[in-house]
Design a protein around this motif. Structure first.
Motif, PDB file in Angstrom:
ATOM      1  N   THR A  31       0.778  -1.302  -0.019  1.00 37.65           N
ATOM      2  CA  THR A  31       0.071  -0.038   0.092  1.00 37.65           C
ATOM      3  C   THR A  31       0.803   1.271   0.016  1.00 37.65           C
ATOM      4  O   THR A  31       1.971   1.232   0.009  1.00 37.65           O
ATOM      5  CB  THR A  31      -0.998  -0.086   1.083  1.00 37.65           C
ATOM      6  OG1 THR A  31      -1.856   1.071   1.116  1.00 37.65           O
ATOM      7  CG2 THR A  31      -0.274   0.150   2.615  1.00 37.65           C
ATOM      8  N   TRP A  35      -2.302   6.583  -1.174  1.00 37.97           N
ATOM      9  CA  TRP A  35      -3.493   5.901  -1.593  1.00 37.97           C
ATOM     10  C   TRP A  35      -4.547   5.885  -0.325  1.00 37.97           C
ATOM     11  O   TRP A  35      -5.661   6.325  -0.300  1.00 37.97           O
ATOM     12  CB  TRP A  35      -3.338   4.172  -1.911  1.00 37.97           C
ATOM     13  CG  TRP A  35      -4.686   3.525  -2.383  1.00 37.97           C
ATOM     14  CD1 TRP A  35      -4.922   3.342  -3.594  1.00 37.97           C
ATOM     15  CD2 TRP A  35      -5.370   3.064  -1.558  1.00 37.97           C
ATOM     16  NE1 TRP A  35      -6.072   2.650  -3.650  1.00 37.97           N
ATOM     17  CE2 TRP A  35      -6.468   2.464  -2.581  1.00 37.97           C
ATOM     18  CE3 TRP A  35      -5.782   2.805  -0.019  1.00 37.97           C
ATOM     19  CZ2 TRP A  35      -7.809   1.575  -2.006  1.00 37.97           C
ATOM     20  CZ3 TRP A  35      -7.066   2.063   0.299  1.00 37.97           C
ATOM     21  CH2 TRP A  35      -7.726   1.572  -0.782  1.00 37.97           C
ATOM     22  N   ARG A  39      -8.111   7.889  -0.524  1.00 38.77           N
ATOM     23  CA  ARG A  39      -9.399   6.853  -0.572  1.00 38.77           C
ATOM     24  C   ARG A  39     -10.081   6.771   0.793  1.00 38.77           C
ATOM     25  O   ARG A  39     -11.263   6.753   0.876  1.00 38.77           O
ATOM     26  CB  ARG A  39      -9.045   5.427  -0.496  1.00 38.77           C
ATOM     27  CG  ARG A  39      -8.507   5.032  -2.021  1.00 38.77           C
ATOM     28  CD  ARG A  39      -9.354   5.436  -3.191  1.00 38.77           C
ATOM     29  NE  ARG A  39      -8.655   5.302  -4.444  1.00 38.77           N
ATOM     30  CZ  ARG A  39      -9.181   4.533  -5.440  1.00 38.77           C
ATOM     31  NH1 ARG A  39     -10.077   3.630  -5.385  1.00 38.77           N
ATOM     32  NH2 ARG A  39      -8.447   4.424  -6.534  1.00 38.77           N
ATOM     33  N   CYS A 115     -19.943  -1.422  14.024  1.00 34.84           N
ATOM     34  CA  CYS A 115     -19.710  -0.082  14.000  1.00 34.84           C
ATOM     35  C   CYS A 115     -20.869   0.738  14.670  1.00 34.84           C
ATOM     36  O   CYS A 115     -20.779   1.923  14.904  1.00 34.84           O
ATOM     37  CB  CYS A 115     -19.405   0.333  12.601  1.00 34.84           C
ATOM     38  SG  CYS A 115     -17.775  -0.271  12.061  1.00 34.84           S
ATOM     39  N   ARG A 154      -4.546  -6.007   2.248  1.00 35.56           N
ATOM     40  CA  ARG A 154      -4.530  -4.529   2.244  1.00 35.56           C
ATOM     41  C   ARG A 154      -5.759  -3.642   2.152  1.00 35.56           C
ATOM     42  O   ARG A 154      -5.833  -2.558   2.486  1.00 35.56           O
ATOM     43  CB  ARG A 154      -3.426  -4.199   1.132  1.00 35.56           C
ATOM     44  CG  ARG A 154      -4.340  -4.403  -0.107  1.00 35.56           C
ATOM     45  CD  ARG A 154      -3.223  -3.715  -1.416  1.00 35.56           C
ATOM     46  NE  ARG A 154      -4.054  -4.093  -2.651  1.00 35.56           N
ATOM     47  CZ  ARG A 154      -3.287  -3.351  -3.763  1.00 35.56           C
ATOM     48  NH1 ARG A 154      -2.208  -2.788  -3.703  1.00 35.56           N
ATOM     49  NH2 ARG A 154      -4.002  -3.738  -5.134  1.00 35.56           N
ATOM     50  N   GLY A 217     -15.617  -3.514   0.402  1.00 30.74           N
ATOM     51  CA  GLY A 217     -15.606  -2.052   0.723  1.00 30.74           C
ATOM     52  C   GLY A 217     -16.518  -1.281  -0.182  1.00 30.74           C
ATOM     53  O   GLY A 217     -17.346  -0.481   0.448  1.00 30.74           O
ATOM     54  N   LYS A 218     -16.696  -1.479  -1.500  1.00 28.38           N
ATOM     55  CA  LYS A 218     -17.354  -0.477  -2.468  1.00 28.38           C
ATOM     56  C   LYS A 218     -18.800  -0.501  -1.974  1.00 28.38           C
ATOM     57  O   LYS A 218     -19.462   0.502  -2.211  1.00 28.38           O
ATOM     58  CB  LYS A 218     -17.035  -0.919  -3.980  1.00 28.38           C
ATOM     59  CG  LYS A 218     -16.383   0.147  -4.597  1.00 28.38           C
ATOM     60  CD  LYS A 218     -16.141  -0.108  -6.145  1.00 28.38           C
ATOM     61  CE  LYS A 218     -15.177   0.739  -7.072  1.00 28.38           C
ATOM     62  NZ  LYS A 218     -14.526   1.794  -6.258  1.00 28.38           N
ATOM     63  N   HIS A 252     -19.934   8.254  12.820  1.00 25.42           N
ATOM     64  CA  HIS A 252     -19.037   7.016  12.972  1.00 25.42           C
ATOM     65  C   HIS A 252     -17.569   7.465  11.879  1.00 25.42           C
ATOM     66  O   HIS A 252     -18.057   7.761  10.835  1.00 25.42           O
ATOM     67  CB  HIS A 252     -19.617   5.792  12.623  1.00 25.42           C
ATOM     68  CG  HIS A 252     -18.615   4.728  12.271  1.00 25.42           C
ATOM     69  ND1 HIS A 252     -17.796   4.291  13.251  1.00 25.42           N
ATOM     70  CD2 HIS A 252     -18.474   3.672  11.512  1.00 25.42           C
ATOM     71  CE1 HIS A 252     -17.076   3.343  12.840  1.00 25.42           C
ATOM     72  NE2 HIS A 252     -17.534   2.925  11.521  1.00 25.42           N
ATOM     73  N   ASN A 255     -14.492   6.622   7.002  1.00 26.25           N
ATOM     74  CA  ASN A 255     -13.844   6.963   5.865  1.00 26.25           C
ATOM     75  C   ASN A 255     -14.305   8.713   5.429  1.00 26.25           C
ATOM     76  O   ASN A 255     -15.560   8.669   5.590  1.00 26.25           O
ATOM     77  CB  ASN A 255     -14.532   6.152   4.776  1.00 26.25           C
ATOM     78  CG  ASN A 255     -13.707   6.377   3.433  1.00 26.25           C
ATOM     79  OD1 ASN A 255     -13.495   7.471   3.026  1.00 26.25           O
ATOM     80  ND2 ASN A 255     -13.521   5.438   2.611  1.00 26.25           N
ATOM     81  N   ILE A 258     -16.980   9.200   3.278  1.00 26.15           N
ATOM     82  CA  ILE A 258     -18.413   8.751   3.475  1.00 26.15           C
ATOM     83  C   ILE A 258     -18.765  10.014   4.381  1.00 26.15           C
ATOM     84  O   ILE A 258     -20.182  10.112   4.106  1.00 26.15           O
ATOM     85  CB  ILE A 258     -18.312   7.625   4.469  1.00 26.15           C
ATOM     86  CG1 ILE A 258     -18.003   6.207   3.481  1.00 26.15           C
ATOM     87  CG2 ILE A 258     -19.769   7.384   4.953  1.00 26.15           C
ATOM     88  CD1 ILE A 258     -17.818   4.825   4.345  1.00 26.15           C
ATOM     89  N   ASN A 282     -10.590   3.873  11.790  1.00 26.97           N
ATOM     90  CA  ASN A 282     -12.110   3.294  12.213  1.00 26.97           C
ATOM     91  C   ASN A 282     -12.021   2.393  13.467  1.00 26.97           C
ATOM     92  O   ASN A 282     -11.289   1.412  13.408  1.00 26.97           O
ATOM     93  CB  ASN A 282     -12.669   2.525  11.062  1.00 26.97           C
ATOM     94  CG  ASN A 282     -14.007   1.832  11.400  1.00 26.97           C
ATOM     95  OD1 ASN A 282     -14.407   1.922  12.484  1.00 26.97           O
ATOM     96  ND2 ASN A 282     -14.644   1.417  10.228  1.00 26.97           N
TER      97      ASN A 282
END
Ligand code: UT7
Length: 325
Positions: A31, A35, A39, A115, A154, A217-218, A252, A255, A258, A282
């Motif tokens: 990684t 990145w 992201r 979460c 990763r 994730g997506k 929360h 990301n 988000i 997170n």
């Protein structure tokens, strides 16, 4: 009409000393710092020391919350602890916190909503208080997610960290209007059809092992923005308020993208949003009380403010909590 409200009388948090930066992550998986920042917004995460358990983090946060509330463990009737990374399969990590605080009365149990755990725990404790079953409740979010990460994946291991946060809720007399101080409402949702988008591939009953976190994730991202915006709207409408009435959102911290997308959808000023994901990553159920404690330390929340908490996690679970500070 008089009604009982749960007022946040104290808040505290704790982060393990060890920090792993994105640069250090580059030595662990394929990684880059760039990145991860681009992201997710994450720059570093705290990781529990060997032998440091979820309860150890929880106890430290709980003690700070009690001090902030000017209360002692003897005043507490209830501990609700949100975690997906308990010390033991049983008993509840909450009972270890109870023992460490020297509490011999009351009840203590864990809540598992990943979460969204802190929102679920807060809502549960609020209902106990409103029902007259507790006067002062300790609500904790504590996690050692580093223990369920696949450090070769990763796509997930760069996203999470360890930590704990806690609040004390205290019963207070209200009038039943949105002018009352305290929790005005909470809104919980789940949809078990999405289990396979975010889960741990092990468990007591299935594999007799702990397993590792797996995430698409997506897809989670897409659902998160829609569900979070909708559950914040639900809370505002329930209380006869609009986005303009919001003084602070404590989301929360999964990301930064988000957070930004949700806030854009809600048309809330980004300056009113708590952002700690860059330094905590997170931390699952701990992320909201950790961020809340940061906002309080920075004096960004004042008495009378409308504060909205919101979270989404595995299950899927999601929820919000609207508080007049
Ligand atoms: O707490 C609630 C639950 N969690 C969340 O809310 C997380 C929700 N999801 C997300 O935050 C984002 O989807 C991620 C941060 C997980 C991923 O971001 P993305 O923009 O959705 O990236 P992606 O999964 O589509 O991956 C894009 C590329 C892929 O490469 P190819 O297939 O395009 O060549 C991945 O293999 O990025 C690659 N990739 C990485 N590259 C460098 C994935 N992880 C990494 C990494 N470093 N750590």
């Amino acid at each position: 009409m008089t009604t009982i409200r749960s007022v946040v009388s104290g808040c505290g948090s704790y982060l393990p000393e060890k920090i792993i930066t994105n640069k250090q992550m580059e030595d662990i998986v394929d990684t880059t710092d760039e990145w991860i920042i681009e992201r997710t917004g994450i720059k570093q995460r705290h990781i529990a020391a060997e032998g440091q358990l979820t309860s150890d983090l929880a106890i430290k946060a709980a003690k700070k919350a009690l001090t902030a509330a000017s209360l002692t463990a003897n005043d507490i009737d209830l501990i609700v602890l949100a975690t997906s990374t308990p010390d033991q399969t049983f008993p509840a990590t909450a009972t270890r916190v109870q023992a460490a605080l020297g509490m011999e009365k009351g009840a203590a149990f864990d809540i598992q909503a990943v979460c969204s755990g802190f929102i679920y725990a807060l809502s549960t404790a609020d209902n106990f208080i409103k029902a007259g079953q507790a006067k002062h409740a300790l609500v904790i979010g504590a996690e050692t997610f580093s223990r369920i990460l696949d450090w070769e994946d990763r796509a997930s291991c760069v996203l999470f960290g360890d930590g704990a946060g806690a609040v004390v809720l205290s019963a207070s007399q209200g009038t039943g209007t949105n002018k009352d101080q305290g929790i005005l409402s909470s809104h919980l949702h789940s949809d078990g059809r999405y289990n396979e988008l975010l889960y741990v591939d092990g468990g007591v009953s299935s594999t007799q092992s702990t397993g590792y976190l797996r995430m698409k994730g997506k897809e989670v991202f897409r659902h998160a923005v829609v569900n979070l915006a909708s559950v914040v709207k639900e809370a505002l409408e329930f209380n006869g308020l609009t986005s303009d009435d919001v003084d602070m959102v404590v989301p929360h911290q999964a990301n930064k993208r988000i957070l930004d997308a949700t806030i854009r959808k809600l048309k809330i000023d980004p300056a009113k949003v708590a952002v700690t994901v860059h330094k905590h990553a997170n931390t699952s159920a701990a992320s909201i009380p950790l961020a809340l404690d940061d906002m309080l330390k920075e004096n960004r929340i004042a008495r009378g403010d409308i504060v909205v908490l919101e979270a989404m996690g595995g299950g899927f679970t999601w929820g919000s909590c609207l508080i007049r500070w």
